[in-house]
Design an enzyme around this catalytic site. Structure first.
Site: not given
Ligand SMILES: *[C@@H]1O[C@H](CO)[C@@H](O)[C@H](O)[C@H]1NC(C)=O
Ligand SMILES: *[C@@H]1O[C@H](CO)[C@@H](O)[C@H](O)[C@H]1NC(C)=O
Ligand SMILES: *[C@@H]1O[C@H](CO)[C@@H](O)[C@H](O)[C@H]1NC(C)=O
Ligand SMILES: *[C@@H]1O[C@H](CO)[C@@H](O)[C@H](O)[C@H]1NC(C)=O
Length: 503
Positions: A71, A127
């Site tokens: 990610c 994130h």
């Protein structure tokens, strides 16, 4: 005379169309989380994704599109146009109490599009760090943000461990009222709201960064019922989550249509990395090798398609090489801006819109030298070189719903090894050519060394424990000092400890 008039009106009509098409498009960038190669209907007929399949089939399916294997590195590359090893975020993912983020010297995609007059919206997962407000979506070019800062959480409570503190906010304001609302429903509603309130005199950029279909495995019952033919409950749940995601995209597309934006919207859909093909997550990348967090094709070759009236050639599968870094210069150029010449990303608009040969002939899968055995791989032409650790699992896992494809096969696990594959002949990485082609290996190792000179060192911010505990921040995952007064929480300590530790 009549003929001349007719010709003139045709010319005018044509010019009108040309004018409309050169208007800067609205951009809807949908990033799915952990969606595997075999987790979408057009690659696997057992998966129910009618909205995504129709969009893809009416647009262009990209069959050789790559991202980073996890990610944070992938998102860093998307947002900067640089390979992750040049951002400091090449090593694994940001854990939530690590006080750092995507380095601030990068002007990131929404900032760039804002310079071009775009209104910028983000809904979903960030994130990329949040320990000071400059690192957050609102601090980095998004006019509006609704979503969460960390990697993952509960789809209904919007909290995340270890003690289930909340991670959900609109801009800087926590939203404590969404308990029980499934995240893909919540996010499409919020995104549709932004679309409804958008000032249509300006072009719109929306980054729709879904929580779906990252773990944990949670989905409303009605989606499970669509997959009763799947015996494995974990896989059945994952498939239900994928269909819930498809519905979420349908709601958002409907909002674009309803508010008159759709006829000038470029939609891009892609996954941030391959599916985690393990017994906790049940993503699937068949027939590709490996999984999320590995440098195998299953971790890095990702579902991607584009849709929109500005694409000149549609309804086909495009086999040209592209990488997630390429969206930055492609989109910036499309909107009239310029990108740094040093950038890794390339402007692929002619490849994407017309099917022209890709100017991309090589890319870095990743260079991560943090561990004893480095994890690194590059692609040059048809060849892929993995040097060091590719990561586990290195299996070929057929999707559990289709037993006809066979049993899972173990790939041999090599801890420290140099492998060479010809992906044109061998896209599933079964035939290591490194012994047979030592010259090629040598050549690619030399190229790897050359590329390595541009490495930006891994950001080392030691994880904070007590200091970053959400218990000190109104029960929110948040290292921001600034939010405390908003929450009405008293600041119980004197010094600005966290701002100082935030690097
Ligand atoms: C899209 O539709 C709207 C209203 O229906 C119209 O005003 C606009 O010119 C159209 N734009 C394009 C690019 O066709
Ligand atoms: C966009 O790319 C095209 C083709 O490479 C180039 O001619 C044009 O100058 C670029 N536009 C900007 C604003 O950089
Ligand atoms: C890995 O292999 C390389 C080259 O074969 C060698 O130089 C290096 O020391 C090895 N690393 C470990 C940790 O075994
Ligand atoms: C997609 O790529 C694979 C190679 O990995 C190839 O076998 C397949 O034919 C391609 N699909 C299309 C429709 O071109």
């Amino acid at each position: 005379m009549d003929n001349t008039l007719a010709l003139l009106s045709i010319l005018l009509a044509v010019c009108g169309v040309v004018h409309a098409q050169t208007e800067r498009p609205h951009i809807l960038f949908i990033l799915a989380d952990d969606l595997g190669w075999s987790d979408i209907g057009y690659n696997n007929p057992y998966v129910i994704t009618p909205t995504l399949d129709t969009l893809a089939q009416d647009g262009v399916i990209f069959n050789q599109s790559y991202a980073l294997p996890a990610c944070t590195p992938s998102r860093a590359s998307l947002m900067t146009g640089y390979f992750a090893y040049r951002t400091g975020l090449q090593h694994d993912v940001l854990v939530k109490n690590r006080p750092t983020g995507l380095p601030l010297h990068f002007t990131i995609l929404p900032q760039k599009l804002k310079e071009q007059g775009y209104s910028t919206y983000m809904v979903g997962k960030w994130h990329l760090g949040f320990c000071k407000d400059e690192y957050t979506p609102n601090g980095r070019g998004f006019d509006h943000f609704y979503g969460f800062y960390t990697a993952a959480g509960d789809y209904y409570t919007h909290t995340t461990g270890p003690k289930n503190f909340l991670d959900l906010r609109e801009d800087f304001t926590p939203d404590r009222d969404q308990g029980g609302v499934y995240s893909s429903d919540l996010f499409s509603e919020k995104a549709a709201n932004y679309v409804a309130n958008h000032d249509t005199s300006k072009p719109l950029f929306m980054y729709y960064s879904l929580q779906s279909v990252h773990g944990p495995l949670q989905v409303p019952e009605k989606y499970l019922d669509k997959y009763l033919f799947v015996k494995n409950l974990g896989r059945r749940t994952k498939l239900g989550m994928i269909t819930a995601m498809d519905d979420s995209v349908a709601v958002l597309v409907e909002a674009f249509k309803e508010h008159g934006l759709w006829n000038n919207t470029l939609l891009i859909f892609q996954s941030d990395n391959g599916g985690p093909a393990n017994e906790n997550n049940f993503g699937n990348n068949w027939p590709l090798r490996g999984s999320k967090k590995t440098l195998w094709e299953g971790g890095t070759r990702v579902v991607t398609f584009a849709h929109g009236p500005m694409l000149e050639k549609t309804g086909y599968v495009n086999n040209e090489m592209m990488h997630i870094v390429d969206w930055f210069p492609t989109l910036v150029n499309l909107t009239g801006g310029e990108s740094d010449s040093d950038m890794d990303g390339l402007n692929l608009w002619d490849t994407i819109s017309k099917g022209d040969p890709s100017p991309r002939t090589e890319f870095v899968y990743n260079i991560d030298e943090e561990d004893d055995i480095p994890r690194q791989a590059i692609r040059v032409g048809d060849y892929k070189l993995i040097h060091g650790k590719a990561g586990n699992p290195s299996h070929w896992v057929p999707p559990p719903e289709n037993y006809c494809l066979g049993e899972a096969e173990n790939g041999r696990i090599f801890k420290n090894y140099t492998r060479l594959f010809n992906l044109k002949d061998d896209p599933t990485e079964r035939n290591d050519l490194s012994k047979a082609m030592p010259k090629k290996v040598e050549e690619m190792l030399a190229r790897l060394e050359e590329l390595k000179e541009k490495t930006y060192p891994v950001l080392h911010a030691p994880a904070l424990n007590k200091e970053s505990s959400p218990a000190r921040f109104g029960g929110l995952w948040n290292l921001l000092i600034a939010i405390l007064p908003i929450l009405g929480v008293e600041v119980l300590y004197g010094e600005n400890l966290l701002s100082d530790t935030c690097q």
